[in-house]
Scaffold this motif. Structure first.
Motif, PDB file in Angstrom:
ATOM      1  N   THR A  81       0.837  -1.201   0.000  1.00  0.00           N
ATOM      2  CA  THR A  81       0.000   0.000   0.000  1.00  0.00           C
ATOM      3  C   THR A  81       0.874   1.254   0.000  1.00  0.00           C
ATOM      4  OG1 THR A  81      -1.788  -1.153   1.121  1.00  0.00           O
ATOM      5  CG2 THR A  81      -1.797   1.243   1.264  1.00  0.00           C
ATOM      6  N   GLY A  82       1.889   1.258   0.834  1.00  0.00           N
ATOM      7  CA  GLY A  82       2.800   2.403   0.890  1.00  0.00           C
ATOM      8  C   GLY A  82       3.582   2.601  -0.397  1.00  0.00           C
ATOM      9  N   ASP A  83       3.731   1.526  -1.160  1.00  0.00           N
ATOM     10  CA  ASP A  83       4.479   1.574  -2.419  1.00  0.00           C
ATOM     11  C   ASP A  83       3.547   1.792  -3.616  1.00  0.00           C
ATOM     12  OD1 ASP A  83       6.907   1.449  -3.833  1.00  0.00           O
ATOM     13  OD2 ASP A  83       6.673  -0.699  -4.228  1.00  0.00           O
ATOM     14  N   GLY A  84       2.274   2.074  -3.342  1.00  0.00           N
ATOM     15  CA  GLY A  84       1.335   2.337  -4.431  1.00  0.00           C
ATOM     16  C   GLY A  84       0.826   1.089  -5.128  1.00  0.00           C
ATOM     17  N   LYS A  85       0.976  -0.070  -4.491  1.00  0.00           N
ATOM     18  CA  LYS A  85       0.562  -1.329  -5.108  1.00  0.00           C
ATOM     19  C   LYS A  85      -0.635  -1.941  -4.366  1.00  0.00           C
ATOM     20  CE  LYS A  85       4.844  -2.081  -7.367  1.00  0.00           C
ATOM     21  NZ  LYS A  85       4.687  -0.867  -8.083  1.00  0.00           N
ATOM     22  N   GLN A  86      -1.502  -1.084  -3.796  1.00  0.00           N
ATOM     23  CA  GLN A  86      -2.651  -1.580  -3.050  1.00  0.00           C
ATOM     24  C   GLN A  86      -3.609  -2.363  -3.934  1.00  0.00           C
ATOM     25  OE1 GLN A  86      -1.699   1.598  -3.228  1.00  0.00           O
ATOM     26  NE2 GLN A  86      -3.398   2.911  -3.807  1.00  0.00           N
ATOM     27  N   THR A  87      -3.725  -2.007  -5.203  1.00  0.00           N
ATOM     28  CA  THR A  87      -4.600  -2.742  -6.120  1.00  0.00           C
ATOM     29  C   THR A  87      -4.082  -4.162  -6.327  1.00  0.00           C
ATOM     30  OG1 THR A  87      -5.214  -0.692  -7.215  1.00  0.00           O
ATOM     31  CG2 THR A  87      -5.651  -2.729  -8.420  1.00  0.00           C
ATOM     32  N   VAL A  88      -2.779  -4.303  -6.497  1.00  0.00           N
ATOM     33  CA  VAL A  88      -2.179  -5.630  -6.650  1.00  0.00           C
ATOM     34  C   VAL A  88      -2.443  -6.450  -5.393  1.00  0.00           C
ATOM     35  CG1 VAL A  88       0.011  -6.884  -6.835  1.00  0.00           C
ATOM     36  CG2 VAL A  88      -0.405  -4.900  -8.290  1.00  0.00           C
ATOM     37  N   TYR A  89      -2.252  -5.827  -4.234  1.00  0.00           N
ATOM     38  CA  TYR A  89      -2.498  -6.547  -2.984  1.00  0.00           C
ATOM     39  C   TYR A  89      -3.960  -6.990  -2.896  1.00  0.00           C
ATOM     40  CZ  TYR A  89      -2.849  -8.033   1.772  1.00  0.00           C
ATOM     41  OH  TYR A  89      -3.090  -8.808   2.876  1.00  0.00           O
ATOM     42  N   ARG A  90      -4.865  -6.070  -3.108  1.00  0.00           N
ATOM     43  CA  ARG A  90      -6.303  -6.358  -2.982  1.00  0.00           C
ATOM     44  C   ARG A  90      -6.778  -7.409  -3.985  1.00  0.00           C
ATOM     45  NH1 ARG A  90      -7.395  -1.106  -2.469  1.00  0.00           N
ATOM     46  NH2 ARG A  90      -7.890  -0.910  -4.652  1.00  0.00           N
ATOM     47  N   LYS A  91      -6.286  -7.324  -5.209  1.00  0.00           N
ATOM     48  CA  LYS A  91      -6.785  -8.180  -6.278  1.00  0.00           C
ATOM     49  C   LYS A  91      -6.116  -9.554  -6.345  1.00  0.00           C
ATOM     50  CE  LYS A  91      -8.180  -7.631 -11.068  1.00  0.00           C
ATOM     51  NZ  LYS A  91      -8.143  -6.773 -12.237  1.00  0.00           N
ATOM     52  N   TYR A  92      -4.816  -9.622  -6.018  1.00  0.00           N
ATOM     53  CA  TYR A  92      -4.079 -10.873  -6.233  1.00  0.00           C
ATOM     54  C   TYR A  92      -3.500 -11.526  -4.982  1.00  0.00           C
ATOM     55  CZ  TYR A  92      -4.348  -9.201 -11.000  1.00  0.00           C
ATOM     56  OH  TYR A  92      -4.809  -8.750 -12.191  1.00  0.00           O
ATOM     57  N   ILE A  93      -3.198 -10.742  -3.962  1.00  0.00           N
ATOM     58  CA  ILE A  93      -2.580 -11.316  -2.765  1.00  0.00           C
ATOM     59  C   ILE A  93      -3.627 -11.634  -1.705  1.00  0.00           C
ATOM     60  CG2 ILE A  93      -0.900 -10.951  -0.919  1.00  0.00           C
ATOM     61  CD1 ILE A  93       0.659  -9.145  -2.882  1.00  0.00           C
ATOM     62  N   ALA A  94      -4.466 -10.671  -1.368  1.00  0.00           N
ATOM     63  CA  ALA A  94      -5.467 -10.871  -0.307  1.00  0.00           C
ATOM     64  C   ALA A  94      -6.377 -12.084  -0.553  1.00  0.00           C
ATOM     65  CB  ALA A  94      -6.294  -9.604  -0.110  1.00  0.00           C
ATOM     66  N   PRO A  95      -6.872 -12.303  -1.771  1.00  0.00           N
ATOM     67  CA  PRO A  95      -7.755 -13.460  -1.972  1.00  0.00           C
ATOM     68  C   PRO A  95      -7.067 -14.813  -1.730  1.00  0.00           C
ATOM     69  CG  PRO A  95      -7.994 -11.924  -3.788  1.00  0.00           C
ATOM     70  CD  PRO A  95      -6.825 -11.459  -2.970  1.00  0.00           C
ATOM     71  N   SER A  96      -5.751 -14.855  -1.793  1.00  0.00           N
ATOM     72  CA  SER A  96      -5.031 -16.119  -1.611  1.00  0.00           C
ATOM     73  C   SER A  96      -4.690 -16.392  -0.148  1.00  0.00           C
ATOM     74  CB  SER A  96      -3.750 -16.112  -2.450  1.00  0.00           C
ATOM     75  OG  SER A  96      -2.870 -15.123  -1.965  1.00  0.00           O
ATOM     76  N   ASN A  97      -5.027 -15.466   0.746  1.00  0.00           N
ATOM     77  CA  ASN A  97      -4.660 -15.606   2.157  1.00  0.00           C
ATOM     78  C   ASN A  97      -5.473 -16.655   2.900  1.00  0.00           C
ATOM     79  OD1 ASN A  97      -2.921 -13.531   1.672  1.00  0.00           O
ATOM     80  ND2 ASN A  97      -4.070 -11.992   2.794  1.00  0.00           N
ATOM     81  N   GLY A  98      -6.518 -17.177   2.297  1.00  0.00           N
ATOM     82  CA  GLY A  98      -7.383 -18.137   2.978  1.00  0.00           C
ATOM     83  C   GLY A  98      -6.686 -19.435   3.327  1.00  0.00           C
ATOM     84  N   THR A  99      -5.850 -19.922   2.458  1.00  0.00           N
ATOM     85  CA  THR A  99      -5.125 -21.168   2.689  1.00  0.00           C
ATOM     86  C   THR A  99      -3.635 -20.878   2.602  1.00  0.00           C
ATOM     87  OG1 THR A  99      -6.906 -22.400   1.647  1.00  0.00           O
ATOM     88  CG2 THR A  99      -4.817 -23.538   1.922  1.00  0.00           C
ATOM     89  N   ILE A 100      -2.948 -21.065   3.720  1.00  0.00           N
ATOM     90  CA  ILE A 100      -1.511 -20.828   3.777  1.00  0.00           C
ATOM     91  C   ILE A 100      -0.796 -22.164   3.878  1.00  0.00           C
ATOM     92  CG2 ILE A 100       0.373 -19.745   5.067  1.00  0.00           C
ATOM     93  CD1 ILE A 100      -1.494 -17.604   4.082  1.00  0.00           C
ATOM     94  N   SER A 101       0.206 -22.367   3.031  1.00  0.00           N
ATOM     95  CA  SER A 101       1.051 -23.566   3.095  1.00  0.00           C
ATOM     96  C   SER A 101       2.479 -23.119   3.363  1.00  0.00           C
ATOM     97  CB  SER A 101       1.008 -24.321   1.762  1.00  0.00           C
ATOM     98  OG  SER A 101      -0.294 -24.746   1.474  1.00  0.00           O
ATOM     99  N   PHE A 102       3.156 -23.856   4.230  1.00  0.00           N
ATOM    100  CA  PHE A 102       4.578 -23.606   4.473  1.00  0.00           C
ATOM    101  C   PHE A 102       5.375 -24.587   3.640  1.00  0.00           C
ATOM    102  CE2 PHE A 102       2.669 -22.239   8.596  1.00  0.00           C
ATOM    103  CZ  PHE A 102       3.027 -20.910   8.523  1.00  0.00           C
ATOM    104  N   ALA A 103       6.455 -24.102   3.029  1.00  0.00           N
ATOM    105  CA  ALA A 103       7.254 -24.949   2.162  1.00  0.00           C
ATOM    106  C   ALA A 103       8.728 -24.587   2.265  1.00  0.00           C
ATOM    107  CB  ALA A 103       6.787 -24.799   0.711  1.00  0.00           C
TER     108      ALA A 103
END
Length: 171
Positions: A81-103
């Motif tokens: 958000t501070g880097d002006g990429k809030q749209t990328v975060y909202r559209k592509y990163i946030a929706p994937s937060n539901g299932t987290i896998s460690f690898a």
């Protein structure tokens, strides 16, 4: 979402045995994470595996996987958000937060590039720079493992991160 942990970070947060996983289909949902110490203070670098776009967070108080995940997602969101990429975060990163896998780490190219970022971050931490400013500088540093928009070596993490959307086939 895949969070690839270094051995050192995995030992700290006790997530168990790490497995090998291919790069996530959504390149924005794959992050490599490493714990390092600078001047007796623990920090964690969070690096997008596909672009080496990175941010830093304090490692203090992180003792388990759930605390780590919550603070890591906050750090990525706040930095993007501070880097002006809030749209990328909202559209592509946030929706994937539901299932987290460690690898495990994806490959040596990623871990080597992260090591370069860590060396630079330690130097900047000596000058008492803010973590967000360090992240901005790291993302404006050309990396030999990245290809730039013109296909040449030495791409910039910030530019490559913005162009990952092309790999998804959206926008």
């Amino acid at each position: 979402m895949i969070l690839r942990l270094s051995q050192k970070l995995n030992t700290k947060i006790k997530t168990g045995k790490l497995v090998e996983m291919p790069l996530d289909e959504n390149p924005y949902a794959d992050w490599s994470c490493h714990l390092f110490t600078a001047d007796r203070t623990q920090y964690i670098i969070l690096t997008n595996t596909a672009s080496f776009y990175s941010c830093l967070m304090n490692g203090r108080g992180i003792t388990d996987g759930s605390t780590f995940v919550a603070q890591a997602l906050d750090a990525i969101r706040d930095f993007a958000t501070g880097d002006g990429k809030q749209t990328v975060y909202r559209k592509y990163i946030a929706p994937s937060n539901g299932t987290i896998s460690f690898a495990k780490a994806l490959n040596r190219s990623v871990t080597g590039s992260m090591s370069d970022h860590i060396h630079a971050a330690k130097f900047m931490l000596e000058d008492d720079m803010a973590l967000s400013e360090i992240g901005n500088r790291l993302n404006e540093t050309p990396m030999s493992a990245l290809n730039g928009p013109d296909g040449r070596k030495y791409g910039f993490p910030k530019v490559v991160f913005s162009k990952l959307v092309d790999q998804i086939g959206d926008d």
